[in-house]
Write an enzyme that holds these catalytic residues in place. Structure first.
Site, mmCIF file in Angstrom:
data_model
loop_
_atom_site.group_PDB
_atom_site.id
_atom_site.type_symbol
_atom_site.label_atom_id
_atom_site.label_comp_id
_atom_site.label_asym_id
_atom_site.label_seq_id
_atom_site.Cartn_x
_atom_site.Cartn_y
_atom_site.Cartn_z
ATOM 1 N N ARG A 179 50.725 20.145 55.232
ATOM 2 C CA ARG A 179 49.623 20.152 54.240
ATOM 3 C C ARG A 179 48.263 20.524 54.826
ATOM 4 N NH1 ARG A 179 53.485 20.542 52.371
ATOM 5 N NH2 ARG A 179 54.606 19.202 50.918
ATOM 6 N N SER A 228 50.389 14.815 44.529
ATOM 7 C CA SER A 228 50.358 13.735 45.524
ATOM 8 C C SER A 228 48.939 13.585 46.054
ATOM 9 C CB SER A 228 51.303 14.050 46.682
ATOM 10 O OG SER A 228 52.622 14.009 46.212
ATOM 11 N N GLU A 298 45.479 13.896 50.798
ATOM 12 C CA GLU A 298 45.870 15.304 50.688
ATOM 13 C C GLU A 298 44.801 16.038 49.861
ATOM 14 O OE1 GLU A 298 50.083 15.842 49.891
ATOM 15 O OE2 GLU A 298 49.626 17.657 48.758
#
Ligand SMILES: Cc1cc2nc3c(=O)[nH]c(=O)nc-3n(C[C@H](O)[C@H](O)[C@H](O)COP(=O)(O)OP(=O)(O)OC[C@H]3O[C@@H](n4cnc5c(N)ncnc54)[C@H](O)[C@@H]3O)c2cc1C
Length: 307
Positions: A179, A228, A298
């Protein structure tokens, strides 16, 4: 707030039309956040170079907005210029052959790329299934799922640095990992080139269909979110830690931890960016207090925040 007169004049001289004081909430998935001082829509590589030159000469901050599916913009909004990529910077070209390389404008939504891939029989891009971002956002975030990550099909990107210098960087240069990627500060990705695999297109479509059905069953896709909120810590799942901390349903104003998937913070009522931020910070503190793990975000917090 608004742009300085010198920046506005320099944009006009560079033939870069702009809009002032532009609301952004409808352009981001959480549907919250304040306006941008100015928005410039850029449709070609040359225009992107000119924009970066103007911004660097006038020392104006620039923020490139993809589909806004991984961003929390503050209620006060973004100072400086927000850039949107359109035209040839949201289009595709492909080489000939059984395993063509596809060059994609960074502004293209992944869903559009996948539909072109299906039509043209380009395989190997399944890692983008179910991700509502743009190609530029996917590279920046090294977006992915159990089907793979962006750095697998990615060959290189063409970007424009803050001072207007173009550069090609490979996946290795970008040091892509879970990520994240090291896109140089202030630079904007113009295009990304992907290697297709020549695999069986029908078999790949069947895998994607099952994958998307499972997502629909397990994620609160009917409410605004950014997917997320936290990265999974090594050897564990952020959603599991949030759930066992008793935080499902935790709410501030119109923001709450989803009952369906604990790693999603959803906007289910009139909601502000401050509400969402408060939920995220409470989750971070509470999971750390109960389990000794500080979750890493994130999602990116953008804009002017009152600490
Ligand atoms: C329902 C839902 C499900 C999701 N599922 C997933 C998933 O399965 N896997 C996953 O990885 N993510 C997932 N996400 C998160 C998100 O879609 C990805 O992170 C996506 O890659 C973000 O792309 P974007 O265009 O929306 O980027 P934005 O949110 O607009 O921006 C994110 C960052 O990328 C930068 N950026 C965007 N374009 C460029 C560019 N051209 N050049 C340089 N920097 C750029 C922005 O400046 C910002 O810093 C999900 C989100 C939602 C809402």
């Amino acid at each position: 707030m608004t742009l300085s007169q010198s920046t506005a004049r320099a944009l006009t001289d560079a033939e870069l039309p702009f809009d002032l004081n532009v609301p952004l909430a409808k352009r981001v998935y959480w549907r919250v956040g304040g306006p941008a001082d100015a928005v410039v829509t850029v449709g070609s590589h040359q225009a992107l170079v000119r924009l970066q030159q103007v911004a660097s000469k006038t020392q104006t901050p620039v923020f490139v907005l993809g589909k806004g599916s991984n961003l929390l913009i503050s209620d006060a909004g973004i100072r400086g210029i927000v850039v949107l990529l359109k035209g040839e910077l949201a289009d595709t070209t492909a080489t000939e052959g059984d395993r063509p390389q596809v060059t994609v404008g960074a502004g293209m939504p992944l869903v559009v790329l996948l539909s072109r891939a299906k039509k043209n029989g380009w395989t190997g891009l399944g890692c983008f299934a179910g991700i509502p971002g743009s190609v530029g956002g996917a590279v920046r975030m090294n977006a992915g799922s159990t089907l793979g990550e962006t750095d697998v099909p990615l060959v290189h990107v063409d970007l424009v640095h803050r001072d207007g210098t173009p550069q090609r960087l490979t996946t290795v240069d970008l040091q892509m990992s879970y990520r994240t990627s090291h896109v140089p500060d202030g630079s904007i990705i113009a295009t990304a080139t992907f290697q297709t695999t020549g695999a069986d297109a029908d078999a790949e479509q069947a895998v994607l269909k099952t994958f998307l059905e499972r997502r629909k069953a397990t994620q609160p896709l009917h409410l605004p979110s950014c997917g997320s909120t936290f990265r999974n810590p090594p050897g564990d799942h952020a959603g599991r830690l949030i759930e066992v901390s008793g935080l499902k349903g935790y709410r501030v104003g119109g923001a709450c931890v989803s009952e369906k998937h604990a790693n999603f913070v959803v906007n289910d009522a009139p909601c502000t960016a401050n509400d969402i931020r408060a939920v995220i910070e409470h989750v971070e503190d509470e999971v750390e207090r109960q389990h000794g793990v500080r979750l890493q975000r994130e999602v990116h917090f953008i804009g002017e925040w009152q600490e």
